[in-house]
Design a protein around this motif. Structure first.
Motif, short mmCIF file in Angstrom:
data_model
loop_
_atom_site.label_atom_id
_atom_site.label_comp_id
_atom_site.label_asym_id
_atom_site.label_seq_id
_atom_site.Cartn_x
_atom_site.Cartn_y
_atom_site.Cartn_z
N THR A 270 34.82 -0.64 7.18
CA THR A 270 35.30 -1.73 6.81
C THR A 270 34.29 -2.73 6.53
OG1 THR A 270 35.36 -2.41 9.31
CG2 THR A 270 37.22 -1.08 8.45
N ARG A 271 34.80 -3.50 5.71
CA ARG A 271 34.09 -4.59 5.11
C ARG A 271 34.16 -6.22 6.32
NH1 ARG A 271 33.97 -6.46 -0.66
NH2 ARG A 271 32.94 -8.09 0.40
N SER A 272 35.30 -5.92 7.02
CA SER A 272 35.70 -7.14 7.69
C SER A 272 35.11 -6.93 9.26
CB SER A 272 37.15 -7.05 7.93
OG SER A 272 37.59 -7.92 8.95
N ALA A 273 34.40 -8.11 9.56
CA ALA A 273 33.78 -7.95 11.13
C ALA A 273 34.71 -7.99 12.09
CB ALA A 273 32.95 -9.28 11.01
N ARG A 274 35.99 -8.65 11.85
CA ARG A 274 36.97 -8.53 12.73
C ARG A 274 38.33 -8.33 12.38
NH1 ARG A 274 35.95 -10.99 17.51
NH2 ARG A 274 37.96 -11.80 18.09
N PRO A 275 38.63 -6.94 12.16
CA PRO A 275 40.21 -6.56 11.91
C PRO A 275 41.04 -7.35 12.86
CG PRO A 275 38.79 -4.68 12.05
CD PRO A 275 38.00 -5.81 12.17
N ALA A 276 42.13 -7.53 12.64
CA ALA A 276 43.08 -7.86 13.57
C ALA A 276 44.58 -7.29 13.55
CB ALA A 276 43.46 -9.45 13.27
N VAL A 277 45.12 -6.77 14.60
CA VAL A 277 46.45 -6.01 14.80
C VAL A 277 47.46 -6.96 15.17
CG1 VAL A 277 47.49 -4.07 15.56
CG2 VAL A 277 44.75 -4.16 15.42
N MET A 278 48.36 -6.74 14.60
CA MET A 278 49.77 -7.54 14.98
C MET A 278 50.87 -6.37 15.03
SD MET A 278 51.89 -10.51 12.65
CE MET A 278 53.26 -11.07 13.44
N PHE A 279 51.41 -6.38 16.33
CA PHE A 279 52.55 -5.46 16.68
C PHE A 279 53.85 -5.89 16.72
CE2 PHE A 279 48.51 -5.05 19.26
CZ PHE A 279 48.10 -3.48 18.83
N GLN A 280 54.66 -5.03 16.80
CA GLN A 280 56.26 -5.43 17.08
C GLN A 280 56.52 -6.48 17.79
OE1 GLN A 280 59.25 -2.44 17.56
NE2 GLN A 280 58.08 -0.76 16.13
N GLU A 281 55.87 -6.52 19.00
CA GLU A 281 55.83 -7.63 20.16
C GLU A 281 54.74 -8.47 19.89
OE1 GLU A 281 58.64 -7.95 22.13
OE2 GLU A 281 59.52 -6.13 21.55
N ALA A 282 55.24 -10.00 20.05
CA ALA A 282 54.27 -11.01 19.71
C ALA A 282 53.04 -10.92 20.72
CB ALA A 282 55.04 -12.22 19.89
N ALA A 283 53.27 -10.46 21.90
CA ALA A 283 52.32 -10.24 22.97
C ALA A 283 51.53 -11.63 23.37
CB ALA A 283 51.50 -9.20 22.75
N LEU A 284 52.25 -12.67 23.39
CA LEU A 284 51.45 -13.92 23.78
C LEU A 284 51.40 -14.21 25.00
CD1 LEU A 284 53.54 -16.27 21.30
CD2 LEU A 284 51.33 -15.10 20.62
N MET A 285 50.33 -15.08 25.31
CA MET A 285 50.08 -15.36 26.66
C MET A 285 51.40 -16.39 27.05
SD MET A 285 47.49 -13.47 27.29
CE MET A 285 46.17 -12.79 26.78
#
Length: 265
Positions: free
Chosen positions: A80-95
């Motif tokens: 990957t060229r991205s330093a920080r790939p981010a993942v977004m799931f079905q659930e928001a999983a917020l604090m």
């Protein structure tokens, strides 16, 4: 154009944002071993929106986890060229104890951003997802669709907020709208396309919904039933009306064929 959104310029790059070469993934050992992916080759260009489609259990989420670095391939190479790939799931999983703004801020803080810069970027990202007025609300005060918007802002903060000029953002999305009602899902699909165009981040979007894949993606990649292999690929960028419906039917037919072949094996 702000510093965060200037990363749209990387869309014209030629080196893939992510490349999988001969990727295999096996879980377990001996007779209990299960092959989830078998020789997957896939590349996503900077700024490209690719939808990964397939029946349940075909290895879509496993592939996403491998790209995110949450799992390691048994064989093959992922670059990957991205330093920080981010993942977004079905659930928001917020604090739940943090406000919308502080949920987004946390991603930037963990990436080492200084507070003044974080404050500016948080406001910018919440405005981008049209939640600027909800910055002070906690997750229980937000609708399901609004929580997913906050999750999207947080993911963008992770992948775009710390990227260098030559590092395209990479957003990995695992059926993020599957748990939403049809109207909210339709609205957020349109919002995602707007945000993708504004940011220029590369997107690898997992879904089992053929219509969603054809509507959102520039390219649709179909995985076979387990073990997952690339079983088909369609360029769908800019399709509307009859051509779009024709591709939906073609992909559906190929998906039925893949499922039937697996069931008969």
């Amino acid at each position: 154009m702000t510093a965060t959104l200037d990363i749209a310029a990387t869309r014209t790059g030629t080196t893939p944002a992510v490349r999988l070469t001969g990727v295999h993934k096996v879980f377990g050992h001996g007779r209990a071993a299960v092959t989830a992916l078998d020789g997957v080759d896939l590349a996503v260009a900077p700024g490209e929106f690719v939808c990964l489609l397939g029946a349940s259990g075909c290895g879509k989420t496993t592939l996403l986890n491998l790209v995110a670095g949450l799992e390691q391939p048994t064989a093959g190479v992922i670059s990957t060229r991205s330093a920080r790939p981010a993942v977004m799931f079905q659930e928001a999983a917020l604090m739940p104890w943090l406000t919308a703004a502080r949920n987004v801020d946390l991603a930037l803080k963990l990436a080492g951003q200084r507070r003044p810069e974080r404050r500016r970027q948080v406001a910018e990202l919440l405005d981008l997802v049209r939640l600027g007025e909800a910055a002070g609300k906690r997750p229980h005060e937000l609708s399901g669709g609004m929580r997913q918007r906050v999750a999207l802002a947080r993911a963008l903060a992770s992948t775009l907020g710390t990227a260098a000029a030559d590092e395209p953002g990479l957003l990995l999305m695992d059926e993020p709208f599957a748990a939403l009602d049809a109207i909210t899902r339709d609205v957020l699909q349109g919002e995602l396309l707007r945000i993708w165009r504004a940011t220029g981040t590369a997107v690898l979007f997992v879904t089992h919904d053929v219509r969603e894949a054809v509507r959102l993606g520039q390219r649709v990649v179909l995985l076979s039933s387990r073990p997952g292999r690339v079983a088909g690929e369609w360029v769908v960028d800019g399709l509307h009306g009859a051509p779009e419906l024709a591709v939906v039917e073609e992909v559906n037919a190929r998906l039925r064929e893949v499922i039937s072949s697996h069931a008969a094996a």
